[in-house]
Design an enzyme around this catalytic site. Structure first.
Site, PDB file in Angstrom:
ATOM      1  N   SER A 190       1.260 -48.878 -60.489  1.00 35.15           N
ATOM      2  CA  SER A 190       1.517 -47.504 -60.090  1.00 35.15           C
ATOM      3  C   SER A 190       0.580 -46.526 -60.811  1.00 35.15           C
ATOM      4  O   SER A 190      -0.640 -46.629 -60.669  1.00 35.15           O
ATOM      5  CB  SER A 190       2.993 -47.193 -60.370  1.00 35.15           C
ATOM      6  OG  SER A 190       3.396 -46.040 -59.718  1.00 35.15           O
ATOM      7  N   HIS A 392       9.105 -50.709 -55.092  1.00 36.51           N
ATOM      8  CA  HIS A 392       8.107 -50.330 -56.098  1.00 36.51           C
ATOM      9  C   HIS A 392       8.337 -50.989 -57.461  1.00 36.51           C
ATOM     10  O   HIS A 392       7.394 -51.445 -58.107  1.00 36.51           O
ATOM     11  CB  HIS A 392       8.096 -48.807 -56.243  1.00 36.51           C
ATOM     12  CG  HIS A 392       6.890 -48.269 -56.940  1.00 36.51           C
ATOM     13  ND1 HIS A 392       5.612 -48.486 -56.486  1.00 36.51           N
ATOM     14  CD2 HIS A 392       6.760 -47.534 -58.064  1.00 36.51           C
ATOM     15  CE1 HIS A 392       4.755 -47.906 -57.298  1.00 36.51           C
ATOM     16  NE2 HIS A 392       5.418 -47.316 -58.266  1.00 36.51           N
TER      17      HIS A 392
END
Ligand SMILES: *[C@@H]1O[C@H](CO)[C@@H](O)[C@H](O)[C@H]1NC(C)=O
Ligand SMILES: *[C@@H]1O[C@H](CO)[C@@H](O)[C@H](O)[C@H]1NC(C)=O
Length: 420
Positions: A190, A392
């Site tokens: 990320s 995620h």
């Protein structure tokens, strides 16, 4: 013991407003649902990274570095596996793991041996280094600036631009000086991937030092963004920082003790609050998310960030571009020599690049990751995780992460080493 005392303090305040005492902590631990099925959950939620790693029998080191602009940062290192035969091999390949927004080095360790990427790599013969970005729990120091100052917020005036431009070079130069090896693999999840892109574009001389870049849902473009937090804050971008400073809140979720307490109290699997807790961490529905582990996850994340990290992502959304932080015209002129911030030049990111994305990722949209991959000049592979529910945080904490992609990623890392 110290942490226990803080816990007692918080419980005391929350329950009765009385001063802390041993009676309360004992009642809490006894009544805590998690305590009944696993003592480890409680313990792992409260141990700092070095104690957590040592508890599982791995060697662990902490290394302090200082950035060019005065921030004091801590790296953690697992120099070899639990029982590897080649522990003293001076040519062990090095891998550097960089965490995402609001996180820390703990990201890559919380699932424990055999399941968390950090331990898997150490057991396979890698020398594992884990970064901690400025402002997080482990890197909350500065030569001159005080992170806790109520009047002077200068410590918190950074975004992920500084993390890529100053923190990463400090880490990489230190690792080179300490090990004598200049080349390594870089794994970034990320915002960890974002900071890599910042480094490789602003300081392109670093590209030759990467055996590979492994980007796990790296954030850059937000053209397809659907994340509710980012959608909500984007229109407020211009006032975000001044409002936060005015309220005395430049730091986002920095109070780890409070979060730990909250997690232990409300996020244990048998607690009636557990669904609320799950919805706080996972926006969607993931088969891979292990709810038993929630107290451990929340014991370590969020680990703190600056409001400007959010503001910078919001600017990317509002301008539909991946560019440097917009300080406003006057400061831009001084810092960049132009009225608007320049875009990060992705053509300069020449390190061998491997990208992973998931179609159920609600934070970094898979189409934006593909867009990034289409703009990078040396992509060796862009892989979709073969699971419709992978989200995620599953890149770090998903039960299926090892089988779904760690094994493949490590094979690709080996191939890249052999190609040197
Ligand atoms: C280190 O040892 C492990 C286990 O024996 C092996 O799989 C790995 O390839 C070795 N790594 C190196 C760099 O020799
Ligand atoms: C979930 O976490 C618990 C506690 O660490 C562990 O015992 C269990 O095996 C995990 N489940 C999966 C599917 O990984």
């Amino acid at each position: 013991m110290f942490r226990l005392a803080i816990l007692v303090g918080l419980v005391g305040v929350a329950l009765a407003g009385k001063s802390p005492n041993a009676d309360i902590i004992e009642r809490m631990v006894r009544s805590h649902p998690g305590a009944r099925y696993s003592n480890d959950i409680l313990e792992d939620a409260q141990l700092d990274v070095p104690d957590l790693v040592a508890k599982y029998g791995y060697p662990v080191e902490s290394h302090n570095v200082e950035t060019q602009d005065g921030y004091g940062l801590t790296m953690h290192r697992i120099p070899h596996g639990r029982d590897s035969h080649n522990k003293s091999d001076p040519n062990k390949p090095i891998v550097f793991l960089m965490h995402g927004l609001l996180s820390s080095s703990a990201d890559y360790l919380l699932l424990g041996p055999g399941r968390a990427l950090g331990y898997i790599l150490a057991d396979l013969g890698y020398d594992v280094w884990l970064g901690n970005a400025r402002g997080n729990y482990y890197s909350r120091r500065h030569r001159r600036l005080n992170p806790d100052s109520r009047l002077n917020k200068n410590f918190w005036k950074f975004s992920w631009d500084e993390i890529g431009n100053y923190d990463l070079p400090a880490f990489l130069d230190y690792i080179e000086a300490h090990t004598g090896q200049s080349r390594l693999h870089f794994v970034g999840h990320s915002q960890g991937g974002t900071s890599f892109l910042v480094l490789a574009s602003l300081r392109p001389e670093y590209n030759k030092r990467f055996i590979s870049f492994q980007g796990l849902a790296p954030a850059s473009f937000f053209t397809h963004n659907e994340h509710p937090t980012f959608t909500r804050i984007a229109p407020l971008e211009s006032i975000l920082e001044s409002a936060a400073f005015a309220m005395g809140r430049a730091e986002v979720f920095g109070s780890r003790e409070f979060i730990t307490w909250f997690a232990l109290r409300y996020c244990a699997e048998e607690s009636i609050f557990s669904p609320i807790c799950t919805s706080i961490i996972v926006s969607g529905t993931s088969d891979h998310f292990n709810t038993t582990m929630i107290p451990v996850f929340l014991g370590h994340a969020p680990a703190g960030a600056s409001i400007r990290q959010y503001a910078h992502f919001a600017q990317c959304i509002n301008t539909d571009s991946f560019r440097r932080y917009d300080h406003g015209t006057l400061t831009n002129l001084r810092v960049y020599g132009r009225r608007t911030p320049p875009e990060y030049d992705l053509n300069k990111v020449t390190a061998p690049t491997y990208i992973y994305y998931a179609t159920n990722d609600k934070t970094v949209h898979y189409q934006d990751v593909r867009l990034l991959a289409s703009k990078l000049p040396n992509v060796k592979g862009a892989f979709q995780i073969n699971s419709p529910t992978f989200d995620h945080l599953d890149f770090l904490w998903g039960s299926g992460a090892k089988d779904l992609f760690y094994t493949k990623m490590i094979r690709l890392m080996r191939e890249a080493e052999n190609a040197l």
